[in-house]
Design an enzyme around this catalytic site. Sequence first.
Site, short mmCIF file in Angstrom:
data_model
loop_
_atom_site.label_atom_id
_atom_site.label_comp_id
_atom_site.label_asym_id
_atom_site.label_seq_id
_atom_site.Cartn_x
_atom_site.Cartn_y
_atom_site.Cartn_z
CG LEU A 1 -9.04 -4.94 -2.37
CD1 LEU A 1 -9.41 -4.97 -0.90
CD2 LEU A 1 -10.29 -5.11 -3.23
CE1 TYR B 1 -12.10 3.98 -9.29
CE2 TYR B 1 -14.40 3.95 -9.94
CZ TYR B 1 -13.38 3.50 -9.12
OH TYR B 1 -13.66 2.57 -8.14
CG ASP C 1 -2.10 0.92 1.13
OD1 ASP C 1 -1.89 2.12 0.91
OD2 ASP C 1 -3.24 0.43 1.25
CG ASP C 2 0.13 4.74 -2.57
OD1 ASP C 2 -0.89 4.62 -1.85
OD2 ASP C 2 0.11 5.37 -3.65
#
Length: 307
Positions: free
Chosen positions: A72, A143, A32-33
């Site tokens: 995700l 998106y 995760d960033d």
Amino acid sequence: MARYLVTGGCGFIGSHLIERLLAAGHEVRVLDDLSTGKRENLPDSVPVTVGDVADPAAVDAAMSGVDGCFHLAAVASVDRSREAWLETHHANLSGTIAVFDAARRARGGGPVPVVYASSAAVYGDNPNMPLTEDAATRPLSAYGADKLGCELHARVADGVHGVPTTGFRFFNVFGPRQDPKSPYSGVISIFAGRIARGEPITVNGDGEQVRDFVYVKDLVRYLTAAMERPQPGAPVYNVCTGTPTTVNRLAEVLAAVAGKPLDRRTGPARPGDIRVSIGDPSRLVAAFGMACETSLEEGLRDTLAWL
Ligand code: NAD
Ligand code: UD2
């Protein structure tokens, strides 16, 4: 017991998925960033690599030795994809290809399954409600276009590279840990936070936009079930209730459940906002034998209790 990588695991949906995986006795690691996710959404025992899902080296390292990947990580905002088109494309589509690519050689040099998040945004302005998975995809946003791209590359992952994939077109997901302070957050968390603090809410346009709201704890059950039984052919499923709710009605129900007065203001309509989005859950229910059962009121009660 299996070992899973969850990309975007520090985020809203990821943290609920990981709660479920840990309760079932699985081992979990996260890439995760921390752009919107929070380390404190997860227990300290879960190892988190802070890195970009579009960085192939980071994804390869995180994927090494796992039995499967829940993907995700994404910039989960239509608005943000309008403001930062190319940047969100890197995370949302290049990141997904990096995940599928690394999954080809994750375990002993062989492929592992990937369960990934798509979105109702792939349907765009298709007016044929309720939307079945066979409805035409006509995304209106970067998106939505990138999520559709993820589904197309999932077919390549499956057909060309032998990576089993399952995609879920989440409709509008809500629940505890969806950040109420971010302007890019979902409407329920924004409204719930403001109503709870006694602040006004802003309805974009006339508020008669319709959405299909899904409670997060209902949703994560499908992700784990799909990982346990990967299917060929890169299937995609709607995750929805089939129940329509307007933004205006949502605001009223929220205020009633919170026991607070509603101070509703009107703002400009959001560019590219979809007017009606309602999914048909038939294929989901047939495939997994369970429906999204939590009522809007019940889910809102849990969400408000968490704030
Ligand atoms: P979220 O923002 O809480 O979670 C996304 C996570 O991904 C965050 O932890 C964030 O820090 C991380 N991330 C973002 N860019 C990254 C990058 N380049 N590299 C590594 N990590 C990165 O959002 P969420 O609602 O939990 O969304 C999870 C997934 O579900 C996303 O793919 C989103 O597009 C999808 N989805 C969400 C909804 C919804 O209503 N919340 C609906 C449809 C689809
Ligand atoms: C899209 C996707 C959804 C998910 C999400 C990720 C559709 C139909 N849905 O959700 O599946 O991928 O993106 O972010 O494409 N609103 C207000 N006031 C506010 C905030 C929102 O009126 O303060 C309205 C907004 O204009 C929209 C509705 O509430 O009509 C829902 O907005 P949202 O941002 O929660 O989610 P949406 O539908 O863009």
